[in-house]
Design an enzyme around this catalytic site. Structure first.
Site, short mmCIF file in Angstrom:
data_model
loop_
_atom_site.label_atom_id
_atom_site.label_comp_id
_atom_site.label_asym_id
_atom_site.label_seq_id
_atom_site.Cartn_x
_atom_site.Cartn_y
_atom_site.Cartn_z
N ASP A 1 0.86 -1.04 0.04
CA ASP A 1 -0.04 0.03 0.11
C ASP A 1 0.86 1.19 0.23
O ASP A 1 2.07 1.06 -0.17
CB ASP A 1 -0.86 -0.02 1.11
CG ASP A 1 -2.33 0.42 0.75
OD1 ASP A 1 -2.38 1.88 0.54
OD2 ASP A 1 -3.18 -0.23 0.83
N GLU B 1 -9.62 2.51 -5.34
CA GLU B 1 -9.50 3.77 -4.95
C GLU B 1 -8.47 4.55 -5.85
O GLU B 1 -7.41 5.05 -5.20
CB GLU B 1 -9.25 4.02 -3.51
CG GLU B 1 -10.48 3.58 -2.55
CD GLU B 1 -10.12 3.78 -1.19
OE1 GLU B 1 -11.24 4.16 -0.35
OE2 GLU B 1 -9.07 3.31 -0.86
N HIS C 1 -2.62 3.17 -4.36
CA HIS C 1 -2.15 2.72 -3.07
C HIS C 1 -0.69 1.97 -3.58
O HIS C 1 -0.23 0.91 -3.03
CB HIS C 1 -3.12 1.55 -2.54
CG HIS C 1 -4.30 2.18 -2.03
ND1 HIS C 1 -4.40 2.75 -0.58
CD2 HIS C 1 -5.54 2.04 -2.43
CE1 HIS C 1 -5.93 3.13 -0.61
NE2 HIS C 1 -6.46 2.80 -1.57
#
Length: 449
Positions: free
Chosen positions: A130, A262, A201
């Site tokens: 991440d 995301e 990420h």
């Protein structure tokens, strides 16, 4: 007294001594299923397969009393005379563990494998990369773990407070470490599904190799969504093909996670090409539900539906297999009550009872469900225990047991029989009445919704 609740449990009269030995035979039946008989004639297990035999052993352990869960269990015990018939409701009974935000040392990771096995859960989804950390040793690109594995600081509680903890954090698993975890899990009928998140990420990777990113920067010390994503050019895609090839060498699982969530301004072409690469290598891509918006994916792609269940239903309509993991029901990092001492209260209230009441949509069509443990605010094994248990016990029953549930009966069985087992295992769970004084974290800001 058994958790998760079996398909049927019939109690007879009396008890019989048990020294740990029993008869086993293979019989036709549902996958992972077993039938257990305890009588004056002894203990007999009829199992459909190796998994069924393993789960029968877990049930026998439960019937042997809480002391059976200690590091040095008792010798002979007394078992109740009973007949048990059991098999799981869903094939995918998973837990996602985020080891990227806060690294979980290997010893503690192996302990979590044991805790999943106790609850008859069979998938450990490891979120290995991440913005805040890269936890997978790459021998081809060693800066990924040497640089990306460490950050200089971390947010102090919720990111909106603007505070920092004032200490570095990091760590990574060697490939040999992860092979050990995979083998250890396999002995306990658990498949380890790794995830390397792309194209968002990815700040830890970009810190190691700046040419990968749209913009530069170091390993992120913030929480939330980082707008910096991977470049979608051919050289970056090829870099990640090689990274995923390393991952495939370590993890034999058919299912391999590629993230896809995301990614503000992320390029769907990147996700599609990595998914195709995994497909060509004989594996099944596994992505968060945003992957539904990137264009055509291999038909065997599995979708994890986290933004509610509607994306999962859409994925089913498109012919994909689905794992339900909606944040409003099974995000176990969310606060457990409105109690003023609830440590770092983030997200919506998700109580033990809320988790137990969860019923996956399209239950007859999905692979199953998984609970997710994101670790921005779970920075130690003790904090992880507090967030996971006993809610994970409730989730285990949701995905194993028949759909019909009796909440009062579950809570009584949990309190009388199962919490003592967690005590014997040393799990620092949240008591049903609220946090213990040392589990509260006064002064650490949260952001309840």
């Amino acid at each position: 007294m058994i958790l998760p609740r079996p398909v049927s449990f019939t109690r007879g009269d009396g008890e019989v001594p048990f020294d740990g030995t029993f008869q086993v035979e293979r019989v036709a039946g549902p996958a992972e299923g077993y039938r257990l008989s305890v009588s004056a004639a002894g203990v007999r297990v009829r199992a459909s397969d190796d998994a069924g035999e393993f789960y029968a052993r877990q049930t026998l352990r439960q019937l042997s009393g809480p002391a059976a869960f200690r590091a040095v269990p008792p010798g002979a015990v007394a078992l109740p005379v009973c007949e048990v018939e059991d098999h799981p409701r869903f094939a995918w009974r998973g837990v996602m563990l985020d080891v990227a935000r806060h690294f979980l040392p290997k010893h503690d990771l192996l302990r979590y494998v044991d805790l999943l096995a106790v609850h008859k859960l069979n998938v450990l989804h490891l979120h290995l990369t991440d913005d805040q950390g890269w936890r997978f040793e790459s021998r081809r690109f060693p800066r990924l773990h040497e640089v990306g594995g460490w950050r200089p600081d971390s947010r102090f509680g919720d990111r909106r407070s603007g505070g920092l903890a004032g200490r570095p954090h990091g760590g990574y698993y060697t490939q040999d470490d992860l092979r050990e975890v995979v083998a250890y899990a396999a002995q306990r009928q658990i498949t380890v599904v790794p995830e390397v998140d792309v194209p968002g990420h990815s700040q830890a990777a970009i810190a190691a190799y700046p040419e990968l990113g749209v913009s530069g920067g170091g390993v992120w010390t913030d929480w939330g969504v980082n707008p910096n994503v991977l470049r979608a050019d051919e050289s970056t895609v090829d870099f990640y093909r090689q990274v995923f090839d390393e991952l495939l060498d370590v993890f034999p699982a058919e299912v391999i996670g590629l993230g896809g969530d995301e990614a503000a301004g992320g390029d769907g072409r990147f996700v599609r090409r990595i998914a195709q690469h995994l497909h060509q290598r004989g594996r099944r891509p596994f992505g968060w539900d945003e992957v539904l918006g990137v264009g055509p994916l291999p038909a065997r792609t599995i979708v994890a539906s986290w933004r509610g269940e509607e994306p999962g239903l859409t994925a089913l309509d498109r012919g994909h297999d689905v794992v339900m993991c909606p944040e409003e029901h099974v995000y176990l990092d969310y606060r457990q009550s409105d109690h003023p001492d609830e440590p770092i209260p983030v997200g919506t209230v998700t109580t033990l009872e809320d988790v137990y009441r969860y019923e996956p949509a399209a239950a007859d069509r999905v692979l199953g469900a998984q609970a997710n443990l994101w670790t921005e605010h779970l920075d130690s094994p003790r904090r992880l225990d507090y967030a996971a248990f006993p809610r994970l016990c409730a989730f285990a029953e949701v995905v194993w047991s028949p759909a019909e549930r009796d909440e009062a009966e579950f809570l009584a069985r949990l309190a009388e029989h199962h919490l003592p087992r967690l005590d014997a295992l040393g799990v620092e769970y949240r008591p049903l009445a609220g946090p213990r004084p040392w589990q509260a974290l006064p002064g650490v800001p949260g952001h309840p919704r």
